[in-house]
Design an enzyme around this catalytic site. Sequence first.
Site, PDB file in Angstrom:
ATOM      1  N   GLU A 134       0.884  -1.171   0.000  1.00  0.00           N
ATOM      2  CA  GLU A 134       0.000   0.000   0.000  1.00  0.00           C
ATOM      3  C   GLU A 134       0.921   1.220   0.000  1.00  0.00           C
ATOM      4  O   GLU A 134       1.525   1.542   1.022  1.00  0.00           O
ATOM      5  CB  GLU A 134      -0.893  -0.006   1.254  1.00  0.00           C
ATOM      6  CG  GLU A 134      -1.857  -1.168   1.323  1.00  0.00           C
ATOM      7  CD  GLU A 134      -2.956  -1.119   0.276  1.00  0.00           C
ATOM      8  OE1 GLU A 134      -3.049  -0.116  -0.465  1.00  0.00           O
ATOM      9  OE2 GLU A 134      -3.717  -2.091   0.180  1.00  0.00           O
TER      10      GLU A 134
ATOM     11  N   CYS B 120      -2.503   8.991   2.652  1.00  0.00           N
ATOM     12  CA  CYS B 120      -2.140   8.509   1.317  1.00  0.00           C
ATOM     13  C   CYS B 120      -3.212   8.911   0.312  1.00  0.00           C
ATOM     14  O   CYS B 120      -2.939   9.049  -0.863  1.00  0.00           O
ATOM     15  CB  CYS B 120      -1.961   7.000   1.339  1.00  0.00           C
ATOM     16  SG  CYS B 120      -3.324   6.197   2.172  1.00  0.00           S
TER      17      CYS B 120
HETATM   18  P1  NAD Z   1       8.376   4.553   4.725  1.00  0.00           P
HETATM   19  O1  NAD Z   1       8.431   3.763   3.472  1.00  0.00           O
HETATM   20  O2  NAD Z   1       9.529   5.436   5.039  1.00  0.00           O
HETATM   21  O3  NAD Z   1       8.230   3.571   5.994  1.00  0.00           O
HETATM   22  C1  NAD Z   1       7.166   2.692   6.150  1.00  0.00           C
HETATM   23  C2  NAD Z   1       7.548   1.564   7.084  1.00  0.00           C
HETATM   24  O4  NAD Z   1       8.573   0.780   6.486  1.00  0.00           O
HETATM   25  C3  NAD Z   1       8.103   2.016   8.429  1.00  0.00           C
HETATM   26  O5  NAD Z   1       7.587   1.171   9.437  1.00  0.00           O
HETATM   27  C4  NAD Z   1       9.604   1.811   8.265  1.00  0.00           C
HETATM   28  O6  NAD Z   1      10.282   1.591   9.481  1.00  0.00           O
HETATM   29  C5  NAD Z   1       9.643   0.574   7.398  1.00  0.00           C
HETATM   30  N1  NAD Z   1      10.859   0.391   6.616  1.00  0.00           N
HETATM   31  C6  NAD Z   1      11.722   1.335   6.149  1.00  0.00           C
HETATM   32  N2  NAD Z   1      12.707   0.746   5.430  1.00  0.00           N
HETATM   33  C7  NAD Z   1      12.458  -0.592   5.429  1.00  0.00           C
HETATM   34  C8  NAD Z   1      13.095  -1.723   4.840  1.00  0.00           C
HETATM   35  N3  NAD Z   1      14.197  -1.599   4.089  1.00  0.00           N
HETATM   36  N4  NAD Z   1      12.549  -2.934   5.051  1.00  0.00           N
HETATM   37  C9  NAD Z   1      11.427  -3.083   5.776  1.00  0.00           C
HETATM   38  N5  NAD Z   1      10.778  -2.054   6.372  1.00  0.00           N
HETATM   39  C10 NAD Z   1      11.286  -0.817   6.183  1.00  0.00           C
HETATM   40  O7  NAD Z   1       7.024   5.358   4.689  1.00  0.00           O
HETATM   41  P2  NAD Z   1       6.471   6.421   5.740  1.00  0.00           P
HETATM   42  O8  NAD Z   1       7.204   7.699   5.590  1.00  0.00           O
HETATM   43  O9  NAD Z   1       6.403   5.788   7.074  1.00  0.00           O
HETATM   44  O10 NAD Z   1       4.961   6.587   5.211  1.00  0.00           O
HETATM   45  C11 NAD Z   1       4.569   7.526   4.262  1.00  0.00           C
HETATM   46  C12 NAD Z   1       4.172   6.826   2.975  1.00  0.00           C
HETATM   47  O11 NAD Z   1       3.183   5.844   3.229  1.00  0.00           O
HETATM   48  C13 NAD Z   1       3.526   7.786   1.990  1.00  0.00           C
HETATM   49  O12 NAD Z   1       4.058   7.581   0.713  1.00  0.00           O
HETATM   50  C14 NAD Z   1       2.057   7.395   2.010  1.00  0.00           C
HETATM   51  O13 NAD Z   1       1.341   7.693   0.848  1.00  0.00           O
HETATM   52  C15 NAD Z   1       2.155   5.928   2.257  1.00  0.00           C
HETATM   53  N6  NAD Z   1       0.896   5.387   2.777  1.00  0.00           N
HETATM   54  C16 NAD Z   1       0.132   4.618   1.960  1.00  0.00           C
HETATM   55  C17 NAD Z   1      -1.085   4.107   2.406  1.00  0.00           C
HETATM   56  C18 NAD Z   1      -1.956   3.260   1.510  1.00  0.00           C
HETATM   57  O14 NAD Z   1      -2.904   2.684   2.005  1.00  0.00           O
HETATM   58  N7  NAD Z   1      -1.677   3.181   0.220  1.00  0.00           N
HETATM   59  C19 NAD Z   1      -1.511   4.395   3.704  1.00  0.00           C
HETATM   60  C20 NAD Z   1      -0.705   5.181   4.521  1.00  0.00           C
HETATM   61  C21 NAD Z   1       0.503   5.669   4.042  1.00  0.00           C
END
Ligand code: NAD
Length: 533
Positions: A244, A278
């Site tokens: 997502e 998002c």
């Molecule tokens: P992010 O990708 O930086 O982090 C998301 C999660 O992934 C965190 O828990 C982080 O610790 C973990 N993570 C980071 N690197 C990783 C790796 N290499 N392996 C495994 N896990 C890892 O995103 P963010 O800044 O936390 O969230 C913002 C983004 O989320 C925005 O782009 C937003 O649109 C998206 N989002 C999408 C939805 C949806 O339903 N489509 C919902 C909410 C947020």
Amino acid sequence: MASVIQREPKVDEIVSYNPATGEEVGRVGQSSEGEVRTAVERSREAFHKWKKTSFRERRALVMRAREVILAEVDGIAHLISAESGKPFGEAIAMEIAPVLDLMQYFGRRAQSILKPKRINIGLYATMGRYSKIVHHPLGVVGIIPAWNYPFSIPLGEAVMALMAGNSVVIKPSELTPLVGVKIGEIFEKAGAPEDLIQIVSGDGRTGAALVDAAPDKIMFTGSVTTGKKIAAAAAKNLTSVVLELGGKDPMIVFDDANLELAAGAAVWGAFCNSGQSCSSVERLYVHESIADKLTKLIVEKTRELKQGSGDREDVSIGAMSSERQLEIVQDHVKQFREAGAKVEIGGRISIQNPKSKIQNLFYEPTVISGATNDMLPMQEETFGPTLPIATFKTEAEAIRLANDSEFGLTASVWTRDYSKGQRVARQIEAGSVCVNEVLYTHGIGQTPWGGFKNSGRGRTHGAEGLMELVQPQHIHVNRFAILPDAWWMPYSSTAVETFRGFATKFATGSMRKTSLLIPQLARRVWELVRKKK
Ligand code: NAD
């Protein structure tokens, strides 16, 4: 830029800060790689017991967890607000209420969605056969959420995974670790079996360790960049993933729309959670004939909004969640200005506490007119309280502009003509399209959620989301097991003639044509029976 971090965390712990005040909310230990691996191993043991439970037992656990949440609504909302910066009321409306609804829905309905289903196998049925699908749980489901809906997203996915018979390991975002711990506590209080739902804490390294520990499914919510890393890492163990990801969601307003409603929706859709959803409205396309009127209405409504610390009930816009997000917003507004768009209101940091020594993470809700798709911030996800407005002349142009994006999460179309609304909706490349509504459908747990294009793969929520958490098994029964099948060995010229008949008659799906094959089929089966004797 001053930092919100006031005292250094220990190497093996994560400190959670309130983005509105910079005060420490609490700290949690950072789970090591070994601890994550152990959590997954123990989760697998818990799974082997849980998969044998009845839907009634699973429902009972989910309903008890619901009761625990209901008894602590305000406390949980304050914790969400403190860690994420969002208004306390919004935490109730947009996280707690929807997930409570999801819990009762999947608690009650998972059994019927997952019940064995007969499949129509066409003319094979005339040979005394039938097929059905039964659904098996997958095993350990690893959930890696973002920080923007730290309660409802991981909890909703966990509930669906548990109802399907899986065990769960959640790695909450490092920005909202205590909300993650809270989810674990809720299930503990609800009497969940040991290790059925575990929380491991940490940053991206802990998330990567969870992926490497080879759970049976990864449910990831976050950025496109991290989503790609997770998909690549998961591929090593052939772990399937639901991604997502981000959005750049368009709102199209036609000249026959109710402008008062459209303006209110645009303000809420763009600015709730400080624009850090998002499915936030990130681009507004309005018919040129009503652009000035709609912009004026939006600006008036924006002017009325109170910004401040999320724990106050009269506040509509809280702090942004991190410096990184704030910097992106500042950069995008700067780029809009440089490209010739006009900031109608906002466009700067909102000073809340002039004496504070920490970085102020409040950004004023910002309305920008004169935006065009060739401006970079109309293509990149902003994830902040900005509402750029562009115009269109025709329906076809509106659709083209809305689809001119690498993302495709949600969209909305505003018109009093419902058939036009739906016609346009079907042409928008997005996983969910609303007509005369914005943003909120993630809150309808009954409906599928997920993106087209770079907004993701797979679905959460709805029957489609539940199906991501099970593996289908096809059971095929031959109730007519007294004669050999015509396609068995040994082959012969009679066999080949029969196979031709399968290709030209049976494979048409026509009963009439297939009936012409019966004499040839009888010869072939008799040949096999005679050989056996
Ligand atoms: P992010 O990708 O930086 O982090 C998301 C999660 O992934 C965190 O828990 C982080 O610790 C973990 N993570 C980071 N690197 C990783 C790796 N290499 N392996 C495994 N896990 C890892 O995103 P963010 O800044 O936390 O969230 C913002 C983004 O989320 C925005 O782009 C937003 O649109 C998206 N989002 C999408 C939805 C949806 O339903 N489509 C919902 C909410 C947020």
